[in-house]
Design a protein around this motif. Structure first.
Motif: not given
Length: 1113
Positions: A1091-1113
């Motif tokens: 988690n600490l290593e992940k927090a060091r990396q630059p964050r991109r803006q989170i997409g919408t919920l349906d984008v997350a659904f499509k990625k998993r679906f």
């Protein structure tokens, strides 16, 4: 003869023996007849009739209940279809049993009432008969005709008219009546393809894309309503002012939950092809009052105040808490508007979050005018200006709802769904409110916990059952758009307060007035106890008193308005009856006489607790009350509140002694006394009500605080509210407004002058007067001593020299030039000075037609003295509030995209402001008139209120003093005294009755009647709430287990839950779970380093919920 038939009598049974050939004789006279007398079961016919009546009625009631709570398949269709086969089967079995044993039913069914069965009758013989096959074919025909009862599609808690063709039923053929009377659900569902219109790119049109196609080409007799017009549309409309960060976060989390739920339902229908009856479209609008302040760099520009900036800063934090991951929302799109500004976010679920920033110099502020804004904008502009047919507009308006919220409310999507259920159930329902729970800490919050609980358990439930709820609070209520669009509702709600009573009824209690308007137009207002919402309540004594100072007069004014118009309201509104009006009159009488009742209660309790006489107790109680009234009339609000707080504390301590004294008095009078009966009934009803609300049971523990606060809340608070009737300020969440540099300098000068005046009035001013303070005076004769003091004789003003005169002339010329520039800017708004008037409004309540002169007149004399050195030093950017206002460049508002409203919407807002929402000028003459009228209204109200209570107290108290002469003997709790006289050896038995004054007895019965009505109504409302909860709960005990379902059936059953799980933003970018399961090594398995290593990396803006659904679906 009728009496003989239903009375004890004999039945003569004739036995006719058969002849040798088995032939009966031709006549009775020639036959050898034996007679047997049998006692008649004369009540059997009554029992059969009652059994049939009540059996059919219970069958109808429970069958309808099963349809309402959506268990029709197992609990309605199944038993109705099995009624005839089972009945015939039982009859065949009964006949077979009687053939084998004729005496089997001897004690159950009278012997002479049982029909004769063939001696060799068995089931196989029955099957071979033609009548059996005819009956089977008949049964199959009925089953085929009533096949629709197995696949119901009605909404939750559907009305009887929607369930059955005829509201009545046939008692003799109850099963066939219920099967054939059940209405088909022919209303089409909102199919998945219907959502394609909504899924279009919304842009700035928001919901207009739902139905943008016109139906002009369709035939006149052809229905023009589309199925998509019946989609539920919910606009959440919140009013904000000066909320804290915690309050904003709770509100934003509620909106984020709604956004997540709406996205899950939309995605389930779009990708999983599931029909969701609870699908809705959602959009959020926040109306921020007084959202701007003077900018830090210039008095001519405005910027968003700290509360708007706080809202912007907390958006990401609230979204991150809901989605359990770090989220950075896209910066809001900024719109300059005629009323101030607008910020538009797109939430993770693709719903719009629109914040309307109101500039009080351009549009009228306060909550009621914010409500007028969103009513006319959402219903008048966004809906009525759609290019579609009137029928479609009517259908959309009927399914459009405004969810009114406060800026500190906390709720879940299920609470809104329950309110929508009530709306779908009854098309005449104009508004519905939920159960409001106060949130906070401290004794004042504990008091409100019990007060809110009793108010909802008893008062609101009673109003819902016997009439209509009178107030649907604006903190969490659902209003039907079509009801608000009624001309006598929305149009009348824009009435400006021009009279004193308007300020009390309209502006102090706008939510209650809006509901009063709905009731007077025939709409119903309901209450759902299962719809929970949580709001922050006042935690301090002063804030609570100021809140109730607004509520109490507005409540009395609105109920008085309803009662005064009762005859017409009863004609228009089918839900309001004369009995309901009578109930409200009783409550109003109790409210008005409440202080007098509490005063008499305190007098009696003092007598019982401290063993003093009535007059002494009367004096002890009347003195502090009169003193408090005098203070309320003469002192400022803070002193009134301080005295009220001191008296409340003293009364709370006294109430402890009063409770003990009351207990002692009840011990003397016995359990049969009216006071004991009423007290036990009241406490018992509260306890039973708490038991029937198990999730809120612990609210009853705050009853002790409520009891100790009775004198404060029902005596002091009422007096404080009535006497301060002329105060129409909000009283809560007040902050100091930011001032201009000129105002600060003026205040500084005023403070210095005041300090100087005080200094000159001091005793030693003559020693300090010669140190240069009187430089503007000189005398014909004067002398001084080393500058320590100066004596002046024949003083006069010092003559100005030539330089001073030239300076004065130059200042006058600058003033004239400044005013000329002002006139030029008014005549030519696009001139080089337009930016200096950027925040000045161009309309006035008194003179809208000659607004150019008004804008010139608004320049005060002090402003003309301003030096132009600042403007000449560096050129200022030309600004226009509809194109490039300063606030959109504020870095605290984020670097979002800037967009502009369409010309149509700009014109709408300008017309709306000109007609209803133009800012009201501070006219000193008008304000003086209103203040005078308010004081006159206050004085007349206080006089009437005081006289009614004084007469009531005087009559009851005098009757109490003369109770030996004028009394009513109470028949219960009689004391029996037995004495023995030794001299005469006689036993004397006497009975001592409790003596009650007539008025007090009537009042006890009065409150007892109210308590009985409320308790009974609460029981019925509890049943309705349980029905609603059952209808909203999935019952799985009669259905297949999850492992027995096919994949399609499993998706249909849990579609929304599946989508919510797949559209989670947490873990979409490979986030690690911080809590790795359970067990003894759970702590050791945490992914801390990852988690600490992940927090060091630059964050991109989170997409919408349906984008997350499509990625998993």
């Amino acid at each position: 003869m009728y009496g003989d038939a239903f009375g004890p009598h004999k039945i003569i049974v004739y036995e006719l023996p058969a002849g040798l050939g088995g032939v009966l004789p031709d006549t009775l006279e020639s036959a050898n007849i034996d007679t047997v007398d049998v006692d008649a079961a004369y009540n059997t016919v009554v029992y059969v009739l009652l059994l049939q009546i009540f059996g059919a009625y219970l069958c109808y009631i429970f069958g309808k209940f099963a349809c309402k709570i959506l268990i029709q398949g197992f609990s309605y269709a199944f038993p109705v279809s099995l009624t005839v086969p089972l009945s015939v089967t039982f009859l065949i079995a009964a006949c077979g049993i009687r053939i084998d044993d004729p005496c089997f039913f001897h004690d159950t069914i009278p012997d002479y009432l049982f029909f004769t069965s063939p001696s060799n009758f068995r089931f196989n013989n029955f099957v071979t008969e033609q009548m059996a096959w005819a009956w089977i074919l008949w049964l199959l025909s009925q089953t085929w005709i009533a096949l629709h009862i197995w696949t119901p599609k009605c909404e939750r808690l559907a009305t009887t008219e929607k369930l059955f063709v005829q509201p009545m039923y046939s008692s003799l053929l109850i099963d066939q009546s219920m099967a054939l009377n059940r209405r088909r659900d022919d209303q089409a569902d909102v199919k998945t393809e219907d959502l394609s219109e909504i899924e279009k790119e919304k842009g700035d049109e928001y919901y207009e894309t739902i139905s943008v196609h016109t139906d002009r080409s369709s035939a006149p007799n052809k229905p023009s309503i589309k199925s998509s017009d019946n989609i539920t549309r919910i606009y959440s409309c919140a009013t904000m002012w000066h909320e804290t960060k915690d309050e904003m976060i709770e509100f934003l989390k509620s909106i984020m939950r709604m956004d997540e739920d709406q996205c899950a339902r939309r995605v389930a229908q779009k990708y999983l092809r599931v029909l969701d009856p609870d699908y809705y479209e959602f959009e959020t609008h926040i109306f921020f009052d007084d959202a701007f302040e003077i900018s830090d760099h210039s008095d001519d520009d405005i910027q968003c105040n700290r509360f708007v900036k706080l809202l912007i800063a907390t958006m990401d934090e609230a979204a991150s808490e809901i989605h359990q991951t770090t989220i950075r929302l896209r910066p809001p799109k900024k719109y300059p508007t005629p009323y101030g500004g607008r910020l538009v976010w797109t939430l993770p679920g693709k719903t719009k979050f629109i914040t309307h920033l109101k500039d009080k110099d351009r549009i009228r502020h306060r909550k009621r005018w914010s409500q007028v804004m969103y009513m006319y904008y959402l219903l008048g502009h966004r809906l009525m200006e759609l290019p579609i047919s009137v029928d479609r507009k009517d259908a959309i308006a009927e399914n459009t709802y405004l969810l009114t919220l406060d800026g500190d409310i906390d709720f879940k999507p299920n609470a809104v769904t329950l309110l929508v259920d009530l709306m779908k159930k009854n098309k005449n329902l104009g508004a519905a409110c939920g159960r409001i729970h106060p949130v906070g800490s401290g004794p004042m919050v504990w008091y409100q916990l019990f007060e809110y609980a009793i108010g909802h358990w008893l008062q609101k439930a009673t109003e819902h059952m016997i009439g209509c709820v009178l107030c649907s609070p604006g903190c969490f209520s659902l209003f039907r758009g079509k009801a608000l669009m009624d001309d006598n509702v929305m149009k009348k709600y824009t009435t400006r307060s021009d009279e004193a009573r308007h300020y009390v009824q309209y502006d102090q209690g706008e939510d209650r007035w809006l509901c009063t308007l709905l009731l007077q137009r025939g709409y119903r207002v309901e209450y759902s106890a299962a719809s929970d919402a949580y709001t922050h309540c006042p935690e301090g004594f002063n804030e609570f008193y100021n809140q109730r100072r607004r509520w109490v007069p507005s409540t009395i004014a609105n109920i008085m308005d309803l009662l005064a118009d009762a005859k017409r309201t009863i004609k228009i509104n089918d839900n309001i009856s004369l009995l309901y009006i009578f109930y409200q009159m009783m409550l109003m009488g109790g409210t008005i006489l409440g202080p007098g009742t509490i005063f008499l209660m305190l007098v009696g309790a003092f007598v019982a607790a401290f063993r003093i006489d009535n007059w002494t107790s009367f004096h002890y109680n009347i003195v502090p009350i009169l003193a408090f009234m005098f203070i309320c009339f003469t002192c400022k609000s803070n002193i009134q509140l301080f005295v009220a707080q001191v008296l409340s504390t003293a009364y709370a301590l006294i109430m402890m002694a009063v409770i003990v004294g009351t207990a002692l008095q009840l011990g003397e009078d016995g359990i049969g006394s009216p006071s004991a009966i009423f007290l036990i009934s009241m406490v018992g009803s509260f306890f039973i009500a708490a038991c029937l609300h198990p999730q809120e049971f612990w609210c009853i523990t705050c009853g002790l605080i409520y009891l100790l606060s009775i004198p404060s809340m029902y005596l002091l608070l009422i007096l404080y509210s009535i006497i301060n009737l002329n105060v129409v300020s909000w009283g809560t969440r007040e902050v100091v407004a930011k001032k201009t540099k000129k105002e600060l300098e003026a205040e500084k000068k005023a403070a210095e002058e005041a300090k100087k005046r005080v200094k000159q009035k001091s005793m030693l001013s003559f020693l300090q007067s010669g140190i240069g303070d009187n430089g503007d005076e000189e005398g014909s004769v004067e002398f001084s001593l080393a500058g320590l003091f100066r004596c002046i004789f024949c003083t006069h003003g010092k003559t100005s020299d030539e330089k001073q005169q030239l300076t004065s002339i130059a200042e006058s010329l600058d003033t004239i030039k400044h005013r000329m520039d002002t006139i030029e800017s008014a005549v030519d708004p696009h001139g080089h000075h337009a930016s200096r008037h950027g925040r000045r409004r161009t309309t006035s309540s008194g003179s809208k037609d000659h607004h150019l002169l008004t804008s010139v007149a608004e320049k005060s004399g002090d402003e003309s003295d301003e030096s132009d050195s600042d403007t000449s030093a560096e050129p200022k950017q030309e600004r226009d509030f509809l194109t490039n206002p300063y606030w959109i460049e504020d870095p605290d508002v984020r670097k979002g995209e800037v967009d502009f409203l369409s010309s149509t919407e700009i014109q709408f807002w300008k017309d709306l402001i000109d007609q209803y929402l133009y800012p009201i000028d501070n006219d000193p003459v008008e304000q003086a008139r209103i203040a005078k009228d308010l004081k006159e209204l206050r004085d007349s109200s206080v006089f009437a209120f005081f006289m009614i209570n004084a007469l009531f107290v005087l009559i009851v108290f005098l009757l109490q003093l003369n109770k030996d002469n004028i009394h009513v003997k109470w028949p219960f709790g009689v004391r029996t005294n037995i004495t023995y006289d030794e001299s005469t050896q006689e036993v004397h038995i006497s009975k001592e009755y409790l003596q009650l004054e007539p008025i007090g007895l009537v009042f006890v019965f009065f409150f007892a009647l109210i308590l009985i009505i409320q308790f009974t109504a609460m029981l019925f409302h509890r049943f309705g709430t349980i029905s609603h909860i059952l209808a909203s709960t999935e019952l799985n005990f009669c259905k297949k287990k999850s492992e027995d379902l096919t994949q399609d059936q499993l998706i249909d059953k849990h579609a929304v839950e599946i989508v919510k799980n797949l559209q989670r933003l947490q873990g979409i970018d490979g986030d690690y779970d911080n809590d790795s399961g359970s067990g003894p090594d759970r702590i050791a398995r945490r992914k801390t380093i990852q988690n600490l290593e992940k927090a060091r990396q630059p964050r991109r803006q989170i997409g919408t919920l349906d984008v997350a659904f499509k990625k998993r679906f």
